[in-house]
Write a protein that holds these residues in place. Structure first.
Motif, mmCIF file in Angstrom:
data_model
loop_
_atom_site.group_PDB
_atom_site.id
_atom_site.type_symbol
_atom_site.label_atom_id
_atom_site.label_comp_id
_atom_site.label_asym_id
_atom_site.label_seq_id
_atom_site.Cartn_x
_atom_site.Cartn_y
_atom_site.Cartn_z
ATOM 1 N N ARG A 85 0.932 -1.405 0.156
ATOM 2 C CA ARG A 85 -0.070 -0.024 0.096
ATOM 3 C C ARG A 85 0.862 1.198 0.062
ATOM 4 N NH1 ARG A 85 -5.089 -1.122 2.723
ATOM 5 N NH2 ARG A 85 -4.810 0.603 4.159
ATOM 6 N N ILE A 86 0.743 2.073 -1.186
ATOM 7 C CA ILE A 86 1.713 3.007 -1.297
ATOM 8 C C ILE A 86 1.124 4.555 -1.248
ATOM 9 C CG2 ILE A 86 3.415 3.934 -3.053
ATOM 10 C CD1 ILE A 86 4.130 1.330 -2.069
ATOM 11 N N VAL A 87 1.789 5.344 -0.386
ATOM 12 C CA VAL A 87 1.677 6.675 -0.233
ATOM 13 C C VAL A 87 2.653 7.339 -0.738
ATOM 14 C CG1 VAL A 87 1.117 8.730 1.139
ATOM 15 C CG2 VAL A 87 -0.032 6.346 1.551
ATOM 16 N N LEU A 88 2.702 8.253 -1.821
ATOM 17 C CA LEU A 88 3.798 8.881 -2.323
ATOM 18 C C LEU A 88 3.643 10.308 -2.073
ATOM 19 C CD1 LEU A 88 6.055 8.279 -4.263
ATOM 20 C CD2 LEU A 88 4.795 8.844 -6.153
ATOM 21 N N VAL A 89 4.966 10.740 -1.393
ATOM 22 C CA VAL A 89 5.004 12.252 -1.220
ATOM 23 C C VAL A 89 6.253 12.835 -2.051
ATOM 24 C CG1 VAL A 89 5.200 13.968 0.531
ATOM 25 C CG2 VAL A 89 4.389 11.884 0.825
ATOM 26 N N HIS A 90 5.796 14.010 -2.742
ATOM 27 C CA HIS A 90 6.888 14.639 -3.625
ATOM 28 C C HIS A 90 7.268 16.019 -3.094
ATOM 29 C CE1 HIS A 90 4.683 17.870 -5.611
ATOM 30 N NE2 HIS A 90 3.521 16.930 -5.514
ATOM 31 N N ASN A 145 -7.191 -0.093 -3.550
ATOM 32 C CA ASN A 145 -6.215 -0.331 -4.398
ATOM 33 C C ASN A 145 -5.630 1.070 -4.969
ATOM 34 O OD1 ASN A 145 -4.153 -2.342 -5.157
ATOM 35 N ND2 ASN A 145 -5.286 -2.798 -7.143
ATOM 36 N N LYS A 146 -5.776 1.872 -4.622
ATOM 37 C CA LYS A 146 -5.204 3.256 -5.147
ATOM 38 C C LYS A 146 -3.713 3.561 -4.664
ATOM 39 C CE LYS A 146 -9.468 3.830 -6.783
ATOM 40 N NZ LYS A 146 -9.729 3.485 -8.330
ATOM 41 N N ILE A 147 -3.135 4.408 -5.591
ATOM 42 C CA ILE A 147 -1.805 4.994 -4.916
ATOM 43 C C ILE A 147 -2.158 6.532 -4.419
ATOM 44 C CG2 ILE A 147 0.369 5.841 -5.484
ATOM 45 C CD1 ILE A 147 0.956 3.306 -7.238
#
Length: 459
Positions: A75-80, A189-191
Motif C-alpha cells: 500500500r503506497i503513499v507517495l509524497v513529492h 487499491n489506489k496509490i
C-alpha cells in the motif's frame, strides 16, 4: 561434416544449456527476495522523494519501481518535494528566494508572490507524476497495467507564523492528516499522492516541507516504512564506512550539540527520530540518483541506504516450529556441499527445541543447535549462517548463544565435529581431540566415512 539435423540437435542442446545458465541467477534471486515480498504484502509504505529526482529525469524509473511494489500488494503513499521547481518559477518571475535563519534555517519565507510560484511549481509537478502513472508503463514489466492515483486535500495546515520577528506568511506546518480518507483509498487499491501543500479550515493555502508531510502521513497511518529518496546517501561511521542500519540509541549522540553539522542529513535524521517515536516501524534514507535504489533497499539484506529503527532489529533467540523452513533453507546448501551432515525436515522438527536462530527483520540468517550428553558434555551442531552475512559476526554471536545455553544447563565442555571449519573453531578456544573423547552415546553414532575432526572447548 555434420548434417543439418545433427547441427540443429547440437545447437538446441547448447541453447538449452545456455538457457539453464541464464535462468539460474534469476531463480536464485527470486527465491532470495520471496521472503521480503511475503513480509511486505499488505504493508503501508510512505515513499517521499525530493524534487531533484524529477529534474534529473529519474521520475519514470521511480514510477516503474513503485508500480511493481503496488503490484506485489504493498500500500503506497507517495509524497513529492518541489524545491528546485519552485526555485525555477521564482527565477522566471525575477523573485528572490528568502529563507529563515537560526532554528528556522532552511524554511522558505513564502510571501504572496512566492506562494503563486509555489502553486504553479507544485501543480505542474503533480500533473507530471500522475501522467507517468497513466502512460501504461510501455516496454516495462508493468506494461498494460492500470494504476489509479488519488490526490486531494488530505492535509490540513497551520501557519508557521512570526518567528524571531520574521513573518513566514504562507509557510506552514502540518496540523492534521485525513488518514481515514487515505486508508479508504488504499483499501480500494489506489496509490495516494500527497503534495507539499496544505489548507487551513478557512481555505488558505500553505507551502509545506515535503519531509513534514511525509512524516505526518506516516505517523497518522502508522506506516510500516517511511522512505526518503534525497540527495543524502545515508550515514557513515567514524571510519567513513556506510551504515546500513542504526538504532535510536546509537543515533542520539550524533544529533547532540557536538554531533554532525546542520544540513539536509541532520534534518532528515531528526524527522526519522520523530517518526519512529510516533509509531513508524522503519525509516530509510536513500540516494535519489541511483537507479533502482528503492528496490535494492527493500529486497537485499544490507540495502543501499541507511535504515533507522527504534532498537536493534537483529534478533537472536531460540527456534520454534515456524523456523523449520528457514533453518532448512540455510543448511541445505551446506549439506549438499558435504560441509554439514545431512538432516531431514523430520529431524529438524524433532530437535527444534535444541536450535537457536538469528533473524533480521523476520528473515532467518543463521542457526546452531545444542545437544546435551552425560558427563557434563554438550555438542554444538549445525552452526551455519547465510552466505550474504558471512563475515558480519553472526557465527560468533550464535556460538556465544550456544555457550550461554550450555552453561545454564550445567554443561562443562562443548564439542563440535567438523570437516572444513577447524581453524574457525580453534581461533575461538576449541582444541583438537579424538573420537575417544566423545560421550559413549555420541561415539556410537560417529560417521567414520565423513572422518570429522573432534574439537572440544572447556566452558
Amino acid at each position: 561434416m555434420l548434417n543439418n539435423s545433427t547441427q540443429t540437435s547440437n545447437s538446441d542442446q547448447l541453447d538449452n544449456a545456455q538457457s539453464e545458465l541464464d535462468t539460474f541467477p534469476f531463480v536464485s534471486w527470486l527465491r532470495t527476495v520471496a521472503p521480503y515480498i511475503h513480509s511486505f504484502h499488505g504493508k503501508t509504505f510512505v515513499i517521499a522523494f525530493a524534487g531533484e529526482l524529477a529534474t534529473d529525469s529519474e521520475l519514470e524509473n521511480l514510477v516503474e519501481d513503485i508500480a511493481m511494489l503496488h503490484a506485489m500488494g504493498m500500500r503506497i503513499v507517495l509524497v513529492h518535494g518541489s524545491r528546485p521547481q519552485i526555485q525555477e518559477q521564482l527565477a522566471l518571475h525575477s523573485i528572490d528566494a528568502r529563507y529563515g535563519t537560526g532554528q528556522m534555517l532552511g524554511y522558505r519565507i513564502t510571501d504572496l508572490a512566492t506562494m503563486e510560484c509555489v502553486k504553479e511549481a507544485v501543480g505542474e509537478l503533480r500533473l507530471d507524476i500522475e501522467a507517468c502513472f497513466s502512460q501504461g508503463l510501455p516496454n516495462t514489466p508493468m506494461a498494460g497495467s492500470r494504476i489509479s492515483v488519488i490526490s486531494g486535500n488530505f492535509i490540513t495546515a497551520r501557519p508557521v507564523g512570526i518567528v524571531n520577528g520574521v513573518d513566514f506568511v504562507h509557510t506552514g506546518l502540518v496540523r492534521k492528516v485525513d488518514h481515514e480518507s487515505i486508508k479508504m483509498s488504499l483499501d480500494h487499491n489506489k496509490i495516494v499522492l500527497l503534495s507539499p501543500l496544505g489548507f487551513s479550515p478557512t481555505g488558505q493555502a500553505f507551502n509545506l516541507a515535503y519531509e513534514d508531510v511525509a512524516c505526518s502521513a506516516a505517523t497518522a497511518l502508522k506506516a510500516d516504512k517511511l522512505i526518503f529518496l534525497s540527495s543524502v546517501h545515508g550515514l557513515k561511521d567514524t571510519l567513513g564506512e556506510h551504515l546500513a542500519e542504526i538504532s535510536l540509541p546509537q543515533l542520539t549522540p550524533m544529533l547532540g550539540p557536538d554531533g554532525m553539522e546542520p544540513g539536509e542529513l541532520r534534518s532528515l535524521l531528526h524527522t526519522a527520530v520523530k517518526a519512529i517515536k510516533l509509531g513508524v516501524n522503519r525509516v530509510h534514507i536513500l540516494p535519489h540518483n541511483r537507479d533502482g535504489a528503492l528496490l535494492e533497499e527493500l529486497f537485499t539484506h544490507d540495502g543501499i541506504g541507511t535504515m533507522i529503527v527504534a532498537s536493534d532489529i537483529e534478533n537472536l533467540r531460540e527456534a520454534t516450529m515456524d523456523d523449520v523452513g528457514g533453518i532448512l533453507q540455510i543448511i541445505s546448501p551446506l549439506e549438499d556441499e558435504g560441509v554439514l551432515a545431512p538432516r531431514g525436515r523430520d529431524v529438524i522438527e524433532r530437535d527444534i527445541s535444541c536450535f537457536s536462530v538469528i533473524e533480521h527483520d523476520h528473515v532467518i540468517f543463521g542457526c546452531a543447535a545444542l545437544f546435551q550428553f552425560s558427563g557434563g558434555l554438550g555438542e554444538l551442531a549445525c552452526l551455519a549462517v547465510d552466505p550474504e552475512t558471512q563475515g558480519t559476526g553472526d557465527g560468533e554471536r550464535l556460538l556465544k548463544r550456544i555457550e550461554a545455553r550450555a552453561r545454564e544447563i550445567g554443561i562443562k565442555r562443548l564439542f563440535v565435529l567438523t570437516t572444513r571449519t577447524e581453524h574457525w573453531f580453534l581461533k575461538r578456544g576449541f582444541i583438537k581431540s579424538s573420537v575417544d573423547e566423545l560421550p559413549k552415546e555420541r561415539k556410537s553414532h560417529y560417521n567414520w566415512d565423513r572422518k570429522s575432526m573432534v574439537l572440544i572447548k572447556t566452558l
